[in-house]
Design an enzyme around this catalytic site. Structure first.
Site, PDB file in Angstrom:
ATOM      1  CG  ASP A   8      -1.701   1.218   1.395  1.00  0.00           C
ATOM      2  OD1 ASP A   8      -2.368   1.602   0.425  1.00  0.00           O
ATOM      3  OD2 ASP A   8      -1.653   1.839   2.483  1.00  0.00           O
ATOM      4  CG  ASP A  10      -1.951   7.449   0.165  1.00  0.00           C
ATOM      5  OD1 ASP A  10      -1.032   8.209  -0.179  1.00  0.00           O
ATOM      6  OD2 ASP A  10      -2.974   7.265  -0.515  1.00  0.00           O
ATOM      7  NE  ARG A  48     -10.005  11.861  -4.935  1.00  0.00           N
ATOM      8  CZ  ARG A  48      -9.577  12.058  -6.183  1.00  0.00           C
ATOM      9  NH1 ARG A  48     -10.290  12.788  -7.022  1.00  0.00           N
ATOM     10  NH2 ARG A  48      -8.436  11.529  -6.594  1.00  0.00           N
TER      11      ARG A  48
HETATM   12  C1  BG6 Z   1      -5.907   5.588  -0.086  1.00  0.00           C
HETATM   13  C2  BG6 Z   1      -5.998   6.364   1.191  1.00  0.00           C
HETATM   14  O1  BG6 Z   1      -4.591   5.206  -0.296  1.00  0.00           O
HETATM   15  O2  BG6 Z   1      -6.358   6.363  -1.195  1.00  0.00           O
HETATM   16  C3  BG6 Z   1      -7.416   6.883   1.369  1.00  0.00           C
HETATM   17  O3  BG6 Z   1      -5.664   5.538   2.285  1.00  0.00           O
HETATM   18  C4  BG6 Z   1      -7.809   7.690   0.142  1.00  0.00           C
HETATM   19  O4  BG6 Z   1      -7.473   7.662   2.538  1.00  0.00           O
HETATM   20  C5  BG6 Z   1      -7.691   6.832  -1.099  1.00  0.00           C
HETATM   21  O5  BG6 Z   1      -9.145   8.162   0.276  1.00  0.00           O
HETATM   22  C6  BG6 Z   1      -8.050   7.575  -2.384  1.00  0.00           C
HETATM   23  O6  BG6 Z   1      -7.090   8.566  -2.619  1.00  0.00           O
HETATM   24  P1  BG6 Z   1      -7.161   9.676  -3.735  1.00  0.00           P
HETATM   25  O7  BG6 Z   1      -5.764  10.223  -3.765  1.00  0.00           O
HETATM   26  O8  BG6 Z   1      -7.547   9.012  -5.021  1.00  0.00           O
HETATM   27  O9  BG6 Z   1      -8.185  10.669  -3.295  1.00  0.00           O
HETATM   28 MG    MG Z   2      -2.784   3.183   3.498  1.00  0.00          MG
END
Ligand code: BG6
Ligand code: MG
Length: 211
Positions: A8, A10, A48
């Site tokens: 993963d 984030d 999101r």
């Molecule tokens: C994930 C995060 O990696 O990505 C979530 O843990 C986030 O918190 C999701 O909502 C979607 O991310 P993005 O950048 O497409 O808004």
């Molecule tokens: Mg994560």
């Protein structure tokens, strides 16, 4: 025998989970919605739009239609992407870099398995694009975690069977997704205390001793 590791992004390789929190917090404040770190943990790994729905559970205003919801999600993303502009290679720890290098040296194929549509931008900013043989992210999936889709795609991109892969995750839904896909889920950060995680690590380099 395991041949691949799907990470993963984030909250595992980079601490963009803090930026997600701050960006959602700004939006929640504007909407007059209560939001804290505990609620933020529920957003880990979630798309999101699904994250927005969780934020709106506490919304007291007039019902919002899909167009308004898309606008709110877009607004959060703009705040978030502005924060991402600060990201530099220094935002990836020496520990993470050397650990990835050691895993490659041991012959593992490495991939990203992230729900984010900003994954490639982040990897580029921190100079990690070249560290992975495959990237599966929010741009190539229909269902977000706990669906195993993003990880199954990552395994496919690596040309491996799901059973040949480990998944490293900070999100509980990410561990659920890994297990649903037939992979071994390694919990780190918020998922390091998750009872369903197959393995738990307290630091990134600990991965080297559990696999
Ligand atoms: C994930 C995060 O990696 O990505 C979530 O843990 C986030 O918190 C999701 O909502 C979607 O991310 P993005 O950048 O497409 O808004
Ligand atoms: Mg994560």
């Amino acid at each position: 025998e395991k041949k691949g590791i799907i990470f993963d992004l984030d909250g595992v390789l980079v601490f963009t989970d803090q930026y997600h929190y701050l960006a959602w917090k700004q939006l929640a404040d504007e909407l007059g919605v209560y939001f804290d770190e505990k609620i933020n943990n529920r957003l880990r790994g979630v798309s999101r739009m699904d994250s927005l729905e969780i934020i709106l559970e506490r919304y007291q205003g007039e019902p919002l239609n899909q167009v308004q919801k898309s606008e709110l999600a877009e607004k959060k993303n703009e705040i978030y992407r502005n924060m991402l502009q600060q990201m530099r290679p220094a935002n990836v720890s020496a520990e993470v870099r050397s650990c990835l290098k050691e895993l490659r040296r041991r012959g593992f194929r490495l991939a990203i398995g992230s729900s984010s549509k900003n994954a490639k931008l982040i990897l580029e900013k921190v100079d990690l694009l070249g560290a992975f043989q495959a990237i599966s992210d929010g741009t190539n999936i229909n269902q977000s975690k706990p669906s195993p889709e993003v990880f199954l795609k990552a395994a496919e991109f690596l040309r491996l069977e799901p059973e040949e892969c480990y998944v490293v995750e900070d999100a509980k839904v990410g561990i659920d997704a890994a297990k649903a896909g037939g992979m071994i889920g390694i919990g780190i950060g918020d998922a390091a205390t998750y009872e369903k995680a197959d393995m738990k690590v307290n630091s990134f380099s600990e991965i080297l001793s559990v696999i």
